[in-house]
Design a protein around this motif. Sequence first.
Motif, PDB file in Angstrom:
ATOM      1  N   SER A  32       0.736  -7.114  -1.110  1.00 20.28           N
ATOM      2  CA  SER A  32      -0.702  -7.258  -1.264  1.00 20.28           C
ATOM      3  C   SER A  32      -1.020  -8.405  -2.204  1.00 20.28           C
ATOM      4  N   GLU A  40      -4.976  -5.919   4.731  1.00 22.67           N
ATOM      5  CA  GLU A  40      -6.071  -5.885   3.757  1.00 22.67           C
ATOM      6  C   GLU A  40      -6.939  -7.128   3.834  1.00 22.67           C
ATOM      7  N   LEU A  62       2.807  -3.663   1.616  1.00 19.04           N
ATOM      8  CA  LEU A  62       1.979  -3.136   2.694  1.00 19.04           C
ATOM      9  C   LEU A  62       2.855  -2.709   3.865  1.00 19.04           C
TER      10      LEU A  62
END
Length: 518
Positions: free
Chosen positions: A323, A225, A330
């Motif tokens: 995250s 991310e 994740l």
Amino acid sequence: MTAIWTGVSGMLSYSQGIANTSNNLANTNTVGYKSSRMLFADMISELAGSTTDTNSQIGMGVQVGTVSMSTGVGAIATGDQSMDMAIDGEHGYFTVKDPVSDKTYYTRAGDFNFNTDGYLVSPTGNRVQGWAVDQAAVTQAERTGSVLPEVPVTGDPTDIRITDFTLPAQATGSVSMITNLDSLTDPGILDATDPYCSMFKSYDAANTPPATAAYTSDIKVYDAEGGAHSLTVNYSKVTDTGGKEYWEYMVTVPPADDGSSVTGGTSKAGVLMIGTLTFSAQGVLENQTAFTPTGGDPTDLSSWTQAPLDSTGVPQMSATFKSVSNGSVLSSQTMGFKTGLSASGASWNPNGPSSAADIGTLAAANAGFDPSSTRNAVACTTSYATSSYTQAQSQDGFASGTLNSTSVDENGVVSGTFSNGQTKDLYVLALADFRNPTDLRREGNNLLSATTESGAATTGRANSGIYDGISGYSLESSNVDMATEMVNLITLQRAFQSNSKVVTTADTMMEKALEIKK
């Protein structure tokens, strides 16, 4: 009558010559314009009088023979836009395509820019053609340390278009940590049964960093991310024995960031890899072990087995991050860990330790790689008698970013610079060349098209084969030589006047002949 028609042919031909010269002069400041050269040819001749000598001929006048394009290079001037570009030589034409008719044209005018739809276009809206960069091949080369001879591309030439002006985050896939470990460092507190894993056994997720670490080095890595996490490599001196020096190392992330189902929430939370480094008496790294958890009790050394190796013989570790935005777990990501030493056969020593528990108290058991199959990179971890320090560190992950600017290099590679500090190669320009470019057809708006006489276009990359390089932030000026054209204009004007005099003289002769008849 023949003299009149001869004079008229001269007036017609030289008027066209004046028009051609005028067109050249009118385009003196046209970007990428190529001047035209007009050549004249005589018209068919007839026999003089009633003679039968075929060499006694009288010409019938002049006509335009050929009009060819001069391919000489115009002066290269500094451009105003980042996508202004010029070809540094005669070999090469930019390839553009009309989005309405889908017809392909060629041009030397490189005054391009991105439109609101993200297409790289000419001032008249024709789309510049190029190959998309093979991003997967670029990433693979970066992670394996391979040197590519040129930027890899994929597919056929297509419209150059930036569809998304953002660069997605890239999870870290490779970490390089090159250090010098002071050979004068005293050994740390050693475990009686597993001295080469002392730092790991004393590690407690509730009390980091390890108290026994003699040196630590940090680097920021990224998850899928784009979230940033601090990765720390901890080093602890174990022993000097048999003319060699042994260090333990441990790669960790903050325990709170560890979402692994194996280590997360345990006393070993945050530990990604453990192992040892073996140095020669001269401080050169000559062997290494690397172990990662494969399930079971993470506090048990037998649960830490030989790490997988990538194709270049670099050990890999797995990280499962939480995250940074919402704490969710994740997907696992694989990261290579580079110390500068690798296995040339991309395999572990078959006689080496299969798990960290197999080392025990034996120094010889630290031969993870086959000693005859190791290679040291130019930048490699060392152990010299000087203060411990980090020589170099790098990783290949990054957060997402937005496009700040674009540029083109001498090889025709169009790159984007993003707000996250990354520069990414996007496209490679497709250049065209012709067997006989002087016979290209002018289509207006600085566009040219192939003809039977010019031959079909051959496509290639700048600075390869016959194709010349590209100058970024530059424009090619017109190759019109004003001094030459002015001389041509005067010459053509005098020739036109001379032929007009022929017509008036012939008219006078005819008038005299009519007077005699009267």
